[in-house]
Design a protein around this motif. Sequence first.
Motif, PDB file in Angstrom:
ATOM      1  N   THR A   1       5.046  -8.125  -0.234  1.00 31.11           N
ATOM      2  CA  THR A   1       3.810  -7.445  -0.635  1.00 31.11           C
ATOM      3  C   THR A   1       4.010  -5.941  -0.766  1.00 31.11           C
ATOM      4  O   THR A   1       3.384  -5.304  -1.607  1.00 31.11           O
ATOM      5  CB  THR A   1       2.669  -7.753   0.355  1.00 31.11           C
ATOM      6  OG1 THR A   1       3.090  -7.435   1.693  1.00 31.11           O
ATOM      7  CG2 THR A   1       2.275  -9.216   0.294  1.00 31.11           C
ATOM      8  N   ALA A   2       4.906  -5.392   0.048  1.00 33.28           N
ATOM      9  CA  ALA A   2       5.228  -3.968  -0.098  1.00 33.28           C
ATOM     10  C   ALA A   2       5.891  -3.715  -1.442  1.00 33.28           C
ATOM     11  O   ALA A   2       5.655  -2.688  -2.083  1.00 33.28           O
ATOM     12  CB  ALA A   2       6.136  -3.512   1.042  1.00 33.28           C
ATOM     13  N   ALA A   3       6.724  -4.661  -1.882  1.00 29.07           N
ATOM     14  CA  ALA A   3       7.369  -4.537  -3.196  1.00 29.07           C
ATOM     15  C   ALA A   3       6.326  -4.621  -4.310  1.00 29.07           C
ATOM     16  O   ALA A   3       6.421  -3.904  -5.315  1.00 29.07           O
ATOM     17  CB  ALA A   3       8.425  -5.626  -3.366  1.00 29.07           C
ATOM     18  N   GLY A   4       5.331  -5.498  -4.149  1.00 30.24           N
ATOM     19  CA  GLY A   4       4.258  -5.592  -5.139  1.00 30.24           C
ATOM     20  C   GLY A   4       3.457  -4.311  -5.212  1.00 30.24           C
ATOM     21  O   GLY A   4       3.089  -3.851  -6.297  1.00 30.24           O
ATOM     22  N   PHE A   5       3.192  -3.719  -4.054  1.00 33.88           N
ATOM     23  CA  PHE A   5       2.484  -2.432  -4.010  1.00 33.88           C
ATOM     24  C   PHE A   5       3.318  -1.356  -4.709  1.00 33.88           C
ATOM     25  O   PHE A   5       2.788  -0.549  -5.485  1.00 33.88           O
ATOM     26  CB  PHE A   5       2.227  -2.049  -2.553  1.00 33.88           C
ATOM     27  CG  PHE A   5       1.844  -0.612  -2.335  1.00 33.88           C
ATOM     28  CD1 PHE A   5       0.614  -0.130  -2.730  1.00 33.88           C
ATOM     29  CD2 PHE A   5       2.742   0.270  -1.735  1.00 33.88           C
ATOM     30  CE1 PHE A   5       0.266   1.202  -2.529  1.00 33.88           C
ATOM     31  CE2 PHE A   5       2.404   1.597  -1.525  1.00 33.88           C
ATOM     32  CZ  PHE A   5       1.164   2.067  -1.924  1.00 33.88           C
ATOM     33  N   ALA A   6       4.630  -1.334  -4.459  1.00 36.72           N
ATOM     34  CA  ALA A   6       5.516  -0.348  -5.096  1.00 36.72           C
ATOM     35  C   ALA A   6       5.507  -0.518  -6.612  1.00 36.72           C
ATOM     36  O   ALA A   6       5.546   0.468  -7.357  1.00 36.72           O
ATOM     37  CB  ALA A   6       6.926  -0.486  -4.548  1.00 36.72           C
ATOM     38  N   ARG A   7       5.449  -1.764  -7.069  1.00 33.85           N
ATOM     39  CA  ARG A   7       5.417  -2.031  -8.513  1.00 33.85           C
ATOM     40  C   ARG A   7       4.146  -1.442  -9.121  1.00 33.85           C
ATOM     41  O   ARG A   7       4.172  -0.852 -10.208  1.00 33.85           O
ATOM     42  CB  ARG A   7       5.468  -3.543  -8.760  1.00 33.85           C
ATOM     43  CG  ARG A   7       5.281  -3.958 -10.229  1.00 33.85           C
ATOM     44  CD  ARG A   7       6.501  -3.659 -11.066  1.00 33.85           C
ATOM     45  NE  ARG A   7       6.276  -3.942 -12.468  1.00 33.85           N
ATOM     46  CZ  ARG A   7       6.442  -5.125 -13.052  1.00 33.85           C
ATOM     47  NH1 ARG A   7       6.836  -6.160 -12.323  1.00 33.85           N
ATOM     48  NH2 ARG A   7       6.249  -5.278 -14.339  1.00 33.85           N
TER      49      ARG A   7
END
Length: 279
Positions: free
Chosen positions: A163-169
């Motif tokens: 989810t942190a990666a999705g936020f970064a995207r």
Amino acid sequence: MKAANISLESSPTSETSNPPSIAGIPQKIEKRTNEIHLVLQGKGGVGKSFVATLLAEYFQDKFTDLRCYDTDPVNPTFSSYKAFGAKRMPIVVDGKLNEPAFDELLLELMDPGVSAVVDSGSTTFVALMRYLERQDAFKNLAKLGKQVVVHSIVVGGDAMAETAAGFARVVDTTPESTRIVLWLNQYRAPVALNGVPFTESDGYKAVQARVSSVIDMPESWGDLFDRDIQEMRQLRMSFNEAITGESRPGIGTPFNILQRQRFTLVQRDYFDKLWSFKV
């Protein structure tokens, strides 16, 4: 057993839908317009639809023309709530992009005066982000006077990295004109890595300037609260419907006065956060 017909002392939104009074005189709310709120996250089961329903209910009396959309082809939870009238948009059909549906959604969001809440499915997240990038949708909406707000959720536990990666995207692919609201869902576990809260991590600090608000979703309100909210959501009822029986003439609410008071407390907490952060 049918719930007793006992009124709560205050209406569920009495302290949250209205701005503070000045010298005891309530201040009139000026209806808002041209805001697009997108709930974007590539991981399923993290609370996207819950956030979408919260936003839709919070905005119902604040926008002149609010429209709701559900782009999840697998679990269209948002559109199953009658209170919000969310339109299903089949932007992915049989695993393939349905570009005419993408166009239809974007054109409706571009309509003058329209505000919207859009719930994205985890299976459509990548496709939707690519389409928005390719169409330069965020900038084009801004040129039309639309304020675009992206709501992204990061959860604790095993799904935190994803989810942190999705936020970064989301941060990487949206222009500066786009407001970003970060929701920290601590239901499964604290949103922290090795004891370091996500908002204190180097990765977050590098993009912190892009985030307009951070809203905490508590780990638990307590067993009774959690049980009641789960039942409310299984019945696909909004907070207002669960508390007042609104939109259920002749049926009313199936919840007793204690349950309705718990719903009032939870609703008020979230609405106060949205109000205080000017979401």
